[in-house]
Design an enzyme around this catalytic site. Structure first.
Site, short mmCIF file in Angstrom:
data_model
loop_
_atom_site.label_atom_id
_atom_site.label_comp_id
_atom_site.label_asym_id
_atom_site.label_seq_id
_atom_site.Cartn_x
_atom_site.Cartn_y
_atom_site.Cartn_z
N HIS A 69 5.40 5.02 2.15
CA HIS A 69 5.73 6.05 3.15
C HIS A 69 6.59 5.57 4.25
O HIS A 69 7.50 6.23 4.44
CB HIS A 69 4.59 6.73 3.49
CG HIS A 69 3.74 7.65 2.69
ND1 HIS A 69 4.61 8.77 1.93
CD2 HIS A 69 2.51 7.73 2.11
CE1 HIS A 69 3.43 9.29 1.23
NE2 HIS A 69 2.29 8.48 1.12
N CYS A 107 0.86 -0.97 -0.11
CA CYS A 107 -0.03 0.04 -0.07
C CYS A 107 1.02 1.21 0.02
O CYS A 107 1.87 1.18 0.20
CB CYS A 107 -0.91 0.06 1.22
SG CYS A 107 -1.78 1.48 1.76
N CYS A 120 -9.01 -0.42 21.69
CA CYS A 120 -8.65 -0.63 22.98
C CYS A 120 -9.85 -1.06 23.69
O CYS A 120 -9.80 -1.92 24.69
CB CYS A 120 -8.32 0.83 23.71
SG CYS A 120 -9.70 1.77 23.94
N THR A 145 0.82 3.70 2.21
CA THR A 145 1.43 3.67 3.43
C THR A 145 2.73 2.92 3.67
O THR A 145 3.52 3.45 4.10
CB THR A 145 0.25 3.02 4.39
OG1 THR A 145 -0.89 3.85 4.42
CG2 THR A 145 0.88 3.37 5.78
N TYR A 181 -11.47 8.35 6.00
CA TYR A 181 -10.47 7.75 6.37
C TYR A 181 -10.91 6.26 6.42
O TYR A 181 -11.00 5.61 5.69
CB TYR A 181 -9.69 8.26 7.65
CG TYR A 181 -8.75 7.66 8.07
CD1 TYR A 181 -7.58 7.24 7.17
CD2 TYR A 181 -8.17 7.84 9.39
CE1 TYR A 181 -6.13 6.86 7.44
CE2 TYR A 181 -6.88 7.25 9.84
CZ TYR A 181 -6.06 7.05 8.91
OH TYR A 181 -4.60 6.46 9.27
N CYS A 205 -11.61 4.68 17.69
CA CYS A 205 -10.87 4.45 18.90
C CYS A 205 -9.55 5.51 19.00
O CYS A 205 -9.02 5.43 17.96
CB CYS A 205 -10.38 3.06 18.95
SG CYS A 205 -9.32 2.79 20.18
N GLY A 212 -6.52 11.52 0.28
CA GLY A 212 -5.09 11.47 0.61
C GLY A 212 -4.47 12.01 1.59
O GLY A 212 -5.12 12.52 2.56
N ILE A 213 -3.52 11.53 1.78
CA ILE A 213 -2.61 11.92 2.96
C ILE A 213 -1.58 13.08 2.42
O ILE A 213 -0.99 12.81 1.54
CB ILE A 213 -1.61 10.69 3.89
CG1 ILE A 213 -2.66 9.41 4.18
CG2 ILE A 213 -0.72 11.23 4.93
CD1 ILE A 213 -3.75 10.02 5.29
N CYS A 249 -12.08 3.15 25.36
CA CYS A 249 -12.15 4.67 25.37
C CYS A 249 -13.67 4.98 24.91
O CYS A 249 -14.46 4.06 24.87
CB CYS A 249 -11.31 5.15 24.30
SG CYS A 249 -12.00 4.60 22.73
ZN ZN Z 1 -3.45 0.41 2.86
ZN ZN Z 2 -10.83 2.60 21.93
#
Ligand code: ZN
Ligand code: ZN
Length: 344
Positions: A44, A39, A95, A41, A291, A109, A267-268, A98
């Site tokens: 990066h 990916c 988690c 990501t 996202y 989260c 996009g990032i 939260c």
């Molecule tokens: Zn990905």
């Molecule tokens: Zn959480």
């Protein structure tokens, strides 16, 4: 076992020997990885661009967050996943305590860890995952196609966030795997026309045409609006979805957006974008961010992939052994390939 790992907070990745994960703990399953996709990501993280500093504490860590596998062992308390079940795993380990988790919005989260980023992922023969993250896949969906599920949930979420309506004219900026999936889900939502723009991106635009999207433009050497005009394509869109991560395209995208239109950003972006807010107000336009998708989206995306495996296979440009990962990363970075699957 062989694993593709990030060893230090500096540019680079390493194909090295990593310890096997061992027996799964309570609520966990041990998966034998079938396929795992490379990916943006991961690229990066390999280049060590800004924004991933938080993963330093997890190093050495096995990368790979888009994977499919088979359950080979189940920990205590796991009843829903029998050994042998083929699954995909949502990479967000949440988690559970939260406010978002307790409110049933675990996708939000605040203390999540991403498999393949903040803990071990799928670029290895085996990984341990929380059982609650795993979703079974049908036999008709092979390992490589199933490994498209995670990126395709991102695409489905972007189209949901944008609120694409039947009859809409949609512009997708960025022809990579995410842009390709957005085009598919926008079409499935009833868009009358989907136009996809890329820059110096012939291979990935060709993939989109093979997927059945004839309206593609390459903006190399010209503006987005200039490229659309030269191709005789619309100059106004009800929805624009950005999946390129180029801040300079944001004001251009707003110029192409209809009155009351919605620009969705996926996009990032390494830098802030400059936009004319008065124009935004007077045109009554909206900008939305999108996202990760909620877990409910995963079965819908699996069904979407399974409905037309032949077409979805066009999203995968190659599948290579994990041992060839370093060269595969270089090809992914050069944009001559769309999605590359690694097969441990
Ligand atoms: Zn990905
Ligand atoms: Zn959480």
């Amino acid at each position: 076992m062989l694993a593709l790992r990030k060893l230090a907070p500096t540019p680079g990745i390493a194909l090295c020997d990593a310890p096997e994960p061992g027996a799964p703990g309570p609520g966990e399953v041990l998966l034998a990885i079938g396929a795992a996709g490379i990916c943006g990501t991961d690229l990066h993280i390999a280049d060590w661009t800004a924004g991933y500093e938080a993963m330093t504490a997890a190093m050495p860590v096995t990368l790979g967050h888009e994977f499919s596998g088979r359950v080979v062992a189940a920990g205590a308390g796991v009843s829903a996943l029998a050994v042998g079940t083929r699954v995909v795993a949502r990479p967000s380990v949440v988690c559970g305590v939260c406010a978002s988790c307790r409110g049933g919005r675990s996708q939000d989260c605040m203390a999540r860890t991403g498999m393949g980023v903040g803990c071990n992922g799928g670029f290895a023969a085996q990984v341990v995952a929380p059982a609650e993250n795993c979703v079974a896949v049908p036999d008709g969906l092979d390992d490589a196609l199933a490994a498209l599920t995670e990126p395709m949930t991102v695409c489905a979420e972007a189209v949901d966030t944008a609120g694409v309506q039947p009859g809409d004219t949609v512009l997708v900026i960025g022809p990579g795997t995410i842009g390709q999936g957005i085009a598919l889900f926008a079409q499935a939502a009833g868009a009358a026309r989907v136009v996809i723009a890329g820059r110096d991106d012939a291979a990935r635009l060709a993939t989109l045409r093979a997927l059945g999207f004839p309206d593609t433009v390459d903006t190399a050497g010209r503006s987005l609006s200039g490229a659309l005009a030269a191709a005789g394509l619309p100059s106004r869109f009800d929805v624009v979805i950005e999946a390129a991560g180029v801040p300079a395209l944001v004001p251009e995208a707003l110029e192409l957006l209809a009155l009351r239109g919605v620009l969705t950003i996926c996009g990032i972006h390494a830098r802030p974008a400059m936009i004319d807010l008065t124009k935004l107000v007077r045109r009554h336009q909206q900008i939305r961010g999108s996202y990760r998708a909620p877990l409910e989206t995963w079965p819908r995306v699996i069904a979407f992939l399974a409905a037309d495996p032949q077409r979805m296979r066009l999203l995968i440009s190659e599948a290579v052994p994990l041992a060839d990962a370093v060269a595969a990363f270089a090809r992914a970075k050069s944009r001559t390939a769309s999605k590359i699957m690694l097969l441990p």
